[in-house]
Design a protein around this motif. Structure first.
Motif, PDB file in Angstrom:
ATOM      1  N   MET A   1     -38.163 -82.528   9.942  1.00 31.42           N
ATOM      2  CA  MET A   1     -37.097 -83.492   9.923  1.00 31.42           C
ATOM      3  C   MET A   1     -36.166 -83.271  11.101  1.00 31.42           C
ATOM      4  O   MET A   1     -35.728 -84.224  11.703  1.00 31.42           O
ATOM      5  CB  MET A   1     -36.328 -83.378   8.617  1.00 31.42           C
ATOM      6  N   LYS A   2     -35.867 -82.025  11.432  1.00 33.04           N
ATOM      7  CA  LYS A   2     -34.918 -81.758  12.501  1.00 33.04           C
ATOM      8  C   LYS A   2     -35.468 -82.182  13.851  1.00 33.04           C
ATOM      9  O   LYS A   2     -34.736 -82.655  14.691  1.00 33.04           O
ATOM     10  CB  LYS A   2     -34.557 -80.274  12.549  1.00 33.04           C
ATOM     11  N   ALA A   3     -36.754 -81.983  14.056  1.00 30.21           N
ATOM     12  CA  ALA A   3     -37.343 -82.369  15.327  1.00 30.21           C
ATOM     13  C   ALA A   3     -37.427 -83.871  15.467  1.00 30.21           C
ATOM     14  O   ALA A   3     -37.471 -84.392  16.570  1.00 30.21           O
ATOM     15  CB  ALA A   3     -38.735 -81.775  15.475  1.00 30.21           C
ATOM     16  N   LEU A   4     -37.443 -84.576  14.364  1.00 31.77           N
ATOM     17  CA  LEU A   4     -37.532 -86.035  14.376  1.00 31.77           C
ATOM     18  C   LEU A   4     -36.473 -86.645  15.263  1.00 31.77           C
ATOM     19  O   LEU A   4     -36.780 -87.415  16.168  1.00 31.77           O
ATOM     20  CB  LEU A   4     -37.384 -86.569  12.949  1.00 31.77           C
ATOM     21  N   ALA A   5     -35.245 -86.315  15.055  1.00 29.65           N
ATOM     22  CA  ALA A   5     -34.165 -86.904  15.828  1.00 29.65           C
ATOM     23  C   ALA A   5     -34.275 -86.524  17.290  1.00 29.65           C
ATOM     24  O   ALA A   5     -34.061 -87.347  18.177  1.00 29.65           O
ATOM     25  CB  ALA A   5     -32.822 -86.475  15.266  1.00 29.65           C
ATOM     26  N   THR A   6     -34.645 -85.304  17.552  1.00 34.37           N
ATOM     27  CA  THR A   6     -34.765 -84.827  18.917  1.00 34.37           C
ATOM     28  C   THR A   6     -35.793 -85.633  19.686  1.00 34.37           C
ATOM     29  O   THR A   6     -35.524 -86.132  20.769  1.00 34.37           O
ATOM     30  CB  THR A   6     -35.147 -83.337  18.919  1.00 34.37           C
ATOM     31  N   TYR A   7     -36.987 -85.770  19.140  1.00 37.27           N
ATOM     32  CA  TYR A   7     -38.032 -86.499  19.843  1.00 37.27           C
ATOM     33  C   TYR A   7     -37.787 -87.991  19.865  1.00 37.27           C
ATOM     34  O   TYR A   7     -38.078 -88.649  20.861  1.00 37.27           O
ATOM     35  CB  TYR A   7     -39.402 -86.194  19.242  1.00 37.27           C
ATOM     36  N   ALA A   8     -37.256 -88.530  18.812  1.00 36.73           N
ATOM     37  CA  ALA A   8     -36.960 -89.959  18.792  1.00 36.73           C
ATOM     38  C   ALA A   8     -35.970 -90.298  19.893  1.00 36.73           C
ATOM     39  O   ALA A   8     -36.178 -91.250  20.654  1.00 36.73           O
ATOM     40  CB  ALA A   8     -36.419 -90.372  17.430  1.00 36.73           C
ATOM     41  N   LEU A   9     -34.925 -89.522  20.002  1.00 43.08           N
ATOM     42  CA  LEU A   9     -33.933 -89.780  21.036  1.00 43.08           C
ATOM     43  C   LEU A   9     -34.524 -89.614  22.432  1.00 43.08           C
ATOM     44  O   LEU A   9     -34.217 -90.383  23.334  1.00 43.08           O
ATOM     45  CB  LEU A   9     -32.726 -88.875  20.853  1.00 43.08           C
TER      46      LEU A   9
ATOM     47  N   VAL B   1     -40.176 -91.618  12.132  1.00 41.64           N
ATOM     48  CA  VAL B   1     -40.035 -91.454  10.685  1.00 41.64           C
ATOM     49  C   VAL B   1     -41.410 -91.497  10.033  1.00 41.64           C
ATOM     50  O   VAL B   1     -41.738 -90.658   9.191  1.00 41.64           O
ATOM     51  CB  VAL B   1     -39.098 -92.531  10.097  1.00 41.64           C
ATOM     52  N   LYS B   2     -42.234 -92.462  10.426  1.00 41.13           N
ATOM     53  CA  LYS B   2     -43.595 -92.543   9.886  1.00 41.13           C
ATOM     54  C   LYS B   2     -44.392 -91.279  10.216  1.00 41.13           C
ATOM     55  O   LYS B   2     -45.136 -90.768   9.385  1.00 41.13           O
ATOM     56  CB  LYS B   2     -44.320 -93.764  10.441  1.00 41.13           C
ATOM     57  N   SER B   3     -44.253 -90.785  11.428  1.00 41.04           N
ATOM     58  CA  SER B   3     -44.965 -89.584  11.837  1.00 41.04           C
ATOM     59  C   SER B   3     -44.566 -88.399  10.972  1.00 41.04           C
ATOM     60  O   SER B   3     -45.427 -87.662  10.483  1.00 41.04           O
ATOM     61  CB  SER B   3     -44.661 -89.282  13.311  1.00 41.04           C
ATOM     62  N   PHE B   4     -43.280 -88.212  10.765  1.00 45.70           N
ATOM     63  CA  PHE B   4     -42.840 -87.084   9.945  1.00 45.70           C
ATOM     64  C   PHE B   4     -43.238 -87.252   8.495  1.00 45.70           C
ATOM     65  O   PHE B   4     -43.586 -86.279   7.829  1.00 45.70           O
ATOM     66  CB  PHE B   4     -41.329 -86.874  10.081  1.00 45.70           C
ATOM     67  N   ARG B   5     -43.209 -88.466   8.001  1.00 44.29           N
ATOM     68  CA  ARG B   5     -43.609 -88.680   6.602  1.00 44.29           C
ATOM     69  C   ARG B   5     -45.076 -88.321   6.383  1.00 44.29           C
ATOM     70  O   ARG B   5     -45.449 -87.882   5.305  1.00 44.29           O
ATOM     71  CB  ARG B   5     -43.329 -90.114   6.187  1.00 44.29           C
ATOM     72  N   LYS B   6     -45.894 -88.502   7.398  1.00 43.49           N
ATOM     73  CA  LYS B   6     -47.310 -88.124   7.282  1.00 43.49           C
ATOM     74  C   LYS B   6     -47.489 -86.617   7.177  1.00 43.49           C
ATOM     75  O   LYS B   6     -48.484 -86.151   6.660  1.00 43.49           O
ATOM     76  CB  LYS B   6     -48.096 -88.616   8.509  1.00 43.49           C
ATOM     77  N   HIS B   7     -46.527 -85.860   7.705  1.00 40.88           N
ATOM     78  CA  HIS B   7     -46.704 -84.419   7.831  1.00 40.88           C
ATOM     79  C   HIS B   7     -45.713 -83.580   7.026  1.00 40.88           C
ATOM     80  O   HIS B   7     -45.737 -82.357   7.125  1.00 40.88           O
ATOM     81  CB  HIS B   7     -46.634 -84.022   9.307  1.00 40.88           C
ATOM     82  N   THR B   8     -44.867 -84.234   6.245  1.00 47.14           N
ATOM     83  CA  THR B   8     -43.914 -83.480   5.438  1.00 47.14           C
ATOM     84  C   THR B   8     -44.087 -83.805   3.965  1.00 47.14           C
ATOM     85  O   THR B   8     -44.605 -84.867   3.607  1.00 47.14           O
ATOM     86  CB  THR B   8     -42.455 -83.755   5.881  1.00 47.14           C
ATOM     87  N   ASN B   9     -43.641 -82.905   3.142  1.00 43.10           N
ATOM     88  CA  ASN B   9     -43.718 -83.096   1.698  1.00 43.10           C
ATOM     89  C   ASN B   9     -42.423 -83.664   1.133  1.00 43.10           C
ATOM     90  O   ASN B   9     -42.282 -83.804  -0.070  1.00 43.10           O
ATOM     91  CB  ASN B   9     -44.007 -81.758   1.009  1.00 43.10           C
ATOM     92  N   ALA B  10     -41.468 -83.982   1.990  1.00 41.31           N
ATOM     93  CA  ALA B  10     -40.130 -84.343   1.538  1.00 41.31           C
ATOM     94  C   ALA B  10     -39.807 -85.811   1.764  1.00 41.31           C
ATOM     95  O   ALA B  10     -40.337 -86.443   2.669  1.00 41.31           O
ATOM     96  CB  ALA B  10     -39.100 -83.495   2.269  1.00 41.31           C
ATOM     97  N   ASN B  11     -38.898 -86.306   0.946  1.00 39.99           N
ATOM     98  CA  ASN B  11     -38.287 -87.594   1.190  1.00 39.99           C
ATOM     99  C   ASN B  11     -37.210 -87.363   2.243  1.00 39.99           C
ATOM    100  O   ASN B  11     -36.298 -86.574   2.038  1.00 39.99           O
ATOM    101  CB  ASN B  11     -37.673 -88.142  -0.105  1.00 39.99           C
ATOM    102  N   LEU B  12     -37.330 -88.015   3.384  1.00 40.43           N
ATOM    103  CA  LEU B  12     -36.397 -87.791   4.481  1.00 40.43           C
ATOM    104  C   LEU B  12     -35.097 -88.538   4.224  1.00 40.43           C
ATOM    105  O   LEU B  12     -34.850 -89.603   4.779  1.00 40.43           O
ATOM    106  CB  LEU B  12     -37.030 -88.223   5.800  1.00 40.43           C
TER     107      LEU B  12
ATOM    108  N   SER C   1     -38.771 -76.526  -1.283  1.00 36.06           N
ATOM    109  CA  SER C   1     -39.422 -76.063  -0.062  1.00 36.06           C
ATOM    110  C   SER C   1     -39.764 -77.273   0.820  1.00 36.06           C
ATOM    111  O   SER C   1     -40.749 -77.966   0.574  1.00 36.06           O
ATOM    112  CB  SER C   1     -40.694 -75.285  -0.405  1.00 36.06           C
ATOM    113  N   TYR C   2     -38.910 -77.535   1.800  1.00 37.88           N
ATOM    114  CA  TYR C   2     -39.170 -78.596   2.776  1.00 37.88           C
ATOM    115  C   TYR C   2     -40.234 -78.079   3.728  1.00 37.88           C
ATOM    116  O   TYR C   2     -40.015 -77.113   4.466  1.00 37.88           O
ATOM    117  CB  TYR C   2     -37.896 -78.950   3.533  1.00 37.88           C
ATOM    118  N   THR C   3     -41.413 -78.711   3.699  1.00 39.25           N
ATOM    119  CA  THR C   3     -42.567 -78.209   4.429  1.00 39.25           C
ATOM    120  C   THR C   3     -43.047 -79.240   5.447  1.00 39.25           C
ATOM    121  O   THR C   3     -43.161 -80.426   5.134  1.00 39.25           O
ATOM    122  CB  THR C   3     -43.711 -77.891   3.442  1.00 39.25           C
ATOM    123  N   LEU C   4     -43.323 -78.768   6.643  1.00 39.74           N
ATOM    124  CA  LEU C   4     -43.866 -79.593   7.714  1.00 39.74           C
ATOM    125  C   LEU C   4     -45.212 -78.986   8.092  1.00 39.74           C
ATOM    126  O   LEU C   4     -45.297 -77.807   8.428  1.00 39.74           O
ATOM    127  CB  LEU C   4     -42.909 -79.582   8.912  1.00 39.74           C
ATOM    128  N   ARG C   5     -46.284 -79.779   8.016  1.00 43.47           N
ATOM    129  CA  ARG C   5     -47.632 -79.277   8.297  1.00 43.47           C
ATOM    130  C   ARG C   5     -48.318 -80.112   9.377  1.00 43.47           C
ATOM    131  O   ARG C   5     -48.433 -81.332   9.259  1.00 43.47           O
ATOM    132  CB  ARG C   5     -48.514 -79.317   7.037  1.00 43.47           C
TER     133      ARG C   5
END
Length: 185
Positions: A1-9, A117-128, A137-141
Protein backbone atom coordinates in the motif's frame (compact mmCIF):
# COMPACT_ATOMS: atom_id res chain seq x y z
CA UNK A 1 0.00 0.00 0.00
CA UNK A 2 2.78 2.44 0.86
CA UNK A 3 4.56 1.95 -2.43
CA UNK A 4 1.31 2.52 -4.29
CA UNK A 5 1.31 6.26 -3.77
CA UNK A 6 5.00 6.53 -4.52
CA UNK A 7 4.81 4.80 -7.88
CA UNK A 8 1.49 6.30 -8.86
CA UNK A 9 2.83 9.79 -8.32
CA UNK A 10 6.03 8.95 -10.22
CA UNK A 11 4.18 7.96 -13.38
CA UNK A 12 1.60 10.74 -13.08
CA UNK A 13 4.36 13.32 -12.94
CA UNK A 14 6.19 11.75 -15.87
CA UNK A 15 3.04 11.85 -17.98
CA UNK A 16 1.98 15.34 -16.93
CA UNK A 17 5.41 16.75 -17.79
CA UNK A 18 5.34 15.11 -21.24
CA UNK A 19 8.53 13.14 -20.64
CA UNK A 20 6.97 10.09 -22.27
CA UNK A 21 7.00 9.72 -26.04
CA UNK A 22 4.69 7.58 -28.13
CA UNK A 23 6.04 4.23 -29.27
CA UNK A 24 4.43 1.02 -30.40
CA UNK A 25 5.95 -1.44 -27.94
CA UNK A 26 7.13 -1.58 -24.38
CA UNK A 27 10.89 -1.55 -24.68
CA UNK A 28 11.52 -1.02 -20.97
CA UNK A 29 11.11 -2.67 -17.61
CA UNK A 30 11.23 -1.46 -14.03
CA UNK A 31 14.01 -2.86 -11.86
CA UNK A 32 13.97 -2.15 -8.13
CA UNK A 33 17.32 -2.02 -6.35
CA UNK A 34 16.09 -0.97 -2.92
CA UNK A 35 12.81 -1.00 -1.02
CA UNK A 36 13.66 -0.24 2.59
CA UNK A 37 11.08 0.38 5.27
CA UNK A 38 12.02 1.84 8.61
CA UNK A 39 9.43 2.31 11.29
CA UNK A 40 9.67 4.91 14.00
CA UNK A 41 6.67 4.25 16.25
CA UNK A 42 7.30 1.09 18.21
CA UNK A 43 4.08 1.69 20.14
CA UNK A 44 2.09 1.58 16.85
CA UNK A 45 3.82 -0.98 14.65
CA UNK A 46 4.12 -4.52 15.93
CA UNK A 47 5.92 -6.03 12.94
CA UNK A 48 7.04 -4.85 9.53
CA UNK A 49 9.24 -6.57 6.97
CA UNK A 50 9.45 -5.88 3.23
CA UNK A 51 12.00 -7.28 0.79
CA UNK A 52 12.82 -7.26 -2.88
CA UNK A 53 13.13 -10.57 -4.69
CA UNK A 54 14.73 -10.73 -8.14
CA UNK A 55 13.37 -13.60 -10.20
CA UNK A 56 13.04 -14.21 -13.94
CA UNK A 57 14.40 -10.80 -14.90
CA UNK A 58 11.86 -8.98 -12.69
CA UNK A 59 11.82 -7.29 -9.28
CA UNK A 60 9.09 -8.27 -6.82
CA UNK A 61 8.26 -6.78 -3.42
CA UNK A 62 7.08 -9.11 -0.67
CA UNK A 63 6.32 -8.24 2.89
CA UNK A 64 3.96 -7.77 5.75
CA UNK A 65 3.00 -5.27 8.41
CA UNK A 66 1.00 -5.63 11.60
CA UNK A 67 -0.22 -2.74 13.74
CA UNK A 68 -0.75 -2.58 17.49
CA UNK A 69 -3.72 -0.21 17.13
CA UNK A 70 -6.12 1.08 14.49
CA UNK A 71 -4.84 3.96 12.34
CA UNK A 72 -7.52 6.41 11.25
CA UNK A 73 -5.42 9.24 9.84
CA UNK A 74 -2.38 9.00 7.60
CA UNK A 75 -0.57 11.96 6.14
CA UNK A 76 2.10 11.32 3.55
CA UNK A 77 5.12 13.33 2.48
CA UNK A 78 6.69 11.95 -0.67
CA UNK A 79 9.46 13.14 -2.96
CA UNK A 80 10.93 11.65 -6.09
CA UNK A 81 14.08 12.36 -8.05
CA UNK A 82 14.76 11.00 -11.52
CA UNK A 83 18.01 10.93 -13.46
CA UNK A 84 17.54 10.38 -17.20
CA UNK A 85 20.17 8.05 -18.65
CA UNK A 86 20.82 10.40 -21.53
CA UNK A 87 22.13 13.33 -19.50
CA UNK A 88 22.33 12.20 -15.82
CA UNK A 89 20.74 15.52 -14.83
CA UNK A 90 18.68 15.24 -11.63
CA UNK A 91 15.01 16.08 -12.03
CA UNK A 92 12.81 16.67 -8.98
CA UNK A 93 9.62 15.01 -10.22
CA UNK A 94 7.59 15.84 -7.14
CA UNK A 95 7.76 16.79 -3.51
CA UNK A 96 4.39 16.92 -1.86
CA UNK A 97 2.17 16.18 1.08
CA UNK A 98 -1.26 14.60 0.94
CA UNK A 99 -3.87 12.81 2.97
CA UNK A 100 -3.18 9.13 2.25
CA UNK A 101 -6.66 8.05 3.39
CA UNK A 102 -8.30 10.45 0.94
CA UNK A 103 -5.96 9.24 -1.79
CA UNK A 104 -7.08 5.65 -1.18
CA UNK A 105 -10.75 6.68 -1.27
CA UNK A 106 -10.50 8.62 -4.54
CA UNK A 107 -7.78 6.82 -6.51
CA UNK A 108 -10.38 5.09 -8.70
CA UNK A 109 -11.42 8.49 -10.12
CA UNK A 110 -8.11 8.98 -11.87
CA UNK A 111 -7.14 6.56 -14.63
CA UNK A 112 -3.48 6.39 -13.65
CA UNK A 113 -4.14 5.98 -9.93
CA UNK A 114 -6.65 3.29 -10.77
CA UNK A 115 -3.87 1.28 -12.48
CA UNK A 116 -1.89 1.21 -9.25
CA UNK A 117 -4.83 0.48 -7.00
CA UNK A 118 -5.76 -2.49 -9.21
CA UNK A 119 -2.15 -3.66 -9.20
CA UNK A 120 -1.91 -3.58 -5.42
CA UNK A 121 -5.27 -5.26 -4.99
CA UNK A 122 -3.99 -8.18 -7.07
CA UNK A 123 -1.03 -8.61 -4.73
CA UNK A 124 -2.33 -7.72 -1.28
CA UNK A 125 -4.66 -9.41 1.14
CA UNK A 126 -6.06 -6.13 2.44
CA UNK A 127 -8.83 -3.73 1.63
CA UNK A 128 -6.91 -0.58 0.73
CA UNK A 129 -8.87 1.81 2.92
CA UNK A 130 -8.62 3.64 6.21
CA UNK A 131 -8.74 2.94 9.03
CA UNK A 132 -5.93 0.42 9.04
CA UNK A 133 -6.78 -2.34 11.50
CA UNK A 134 -4.80 -3.52 14.49
CA UNK A 135 -3.65 -7.16 14.70
CA UNK A 136 -4.23 -7.67 10.97
CA UNK A 137 -1.33 -8.94 8.87
CA UNK A 138 -1.21 -6.60 5.86
CA UNK A 139 0.59 -8.76 3.31
CA UNK A 140 2.02 -7.86 -0.09
CA UNK A 141 3.07 -10.80 -2.30
CA UNK A 142 4.96 -10.64 -5.58
CA UNK A 143 4.03 -7.03 -6.28
CA UNK A 144 5.73 -5.54 -9.33
CA UNK A 145 5.22 -2.82 -11.88
CA UNK A 146 3.58 -4.43 -14.89
CA UNK A 147 4.87 -2.46 -17.84
CA UNK A 148 1.82 -3.46 -19.91
CA UNK A 149 -0.27 -1.20 -17.68
CA UNK A 150 1.93 1.82 -18.47
CA UNK A 151 2.34 3.90 -21.64
CA UNK A 152 4.45 2.29 -24.35
CA UNK A 153 7.53 4.38 -23.67
CA UNK A 154 9.08 5.64 -20.46
CA UNK A 155 12.56 7.21 -20.51
CA UNK A 156 15.48 5.15 -19.28
CA UNK A 157 17.00 6.36 -16.05
CA UNK A 158 17.30 5.98 -12.31
CA UNK A 159 14.78 7.02 -9.69
CA UNK A 160 14.67 7.41 -5.93
CA UNK A 161 11.64 8.04 -3.76
CA UNK A 162 11.50 8.91 -0.12
CA UNK A 163 8.06 8.59 1.41
CA UNK A 164 7.20 9.30 5.00
CA UNK A 165 3.89 8.45 6.67
CA UNK A 166 2.64 10.36 9.68
CA UNK A 167 -0.20 9.63 12.07
CA UNK A 168 -1.25 11.90 14.91
CA UNK A 169 1.52 14.28 13.78
CA UNK A 170 4.19 11.62 14.46
CA UNK A 171 6.45 10.00 11.88
CA UNK A 172 5.42 6.34 11.65
CA UNK A 173 7.20 4.97 8.56
CA UNK A 174 9.92 5.99 6.16
CA UNK A 175 10.21 4.14 2.87
CA UNK A 176 13.11 4.57 0.46
CA UNK A 177 12.79 3.07 -2.99
CA UNK A 178 15.51 3.13 -5.63
CA UNK A 179 15.35 1.61 -9.04
CA UNK A 180 15.85 1.94 -12.74
CA UNK A 181 13.89 2.09 -15.95
CA UNK A 182 16.01 -0.11 -18.21
CA UNK A 183 15.85 -1.70 -21.65
CA UNK A 184 13.76 -4.84 -21.85
CA UNK A 185 16.13 -7.50 -23.12
Amino acid sequence: MKALATYALFWIILFNNHICLKSEEHNFRIKLDEFSVKYKLRDLIDNIDFRIVHLNNRSYVNGEMMLKSDVKDILMHTAMDFWKSSNKKKLKLYDGRLDACQFLRTAHRNGMFNIYVKSFRKHTNANLACPLKMNYSYTLRNWHMDEKDLPPFVPFGTFRTITEYFTQERLALRIVTQGKVIANK
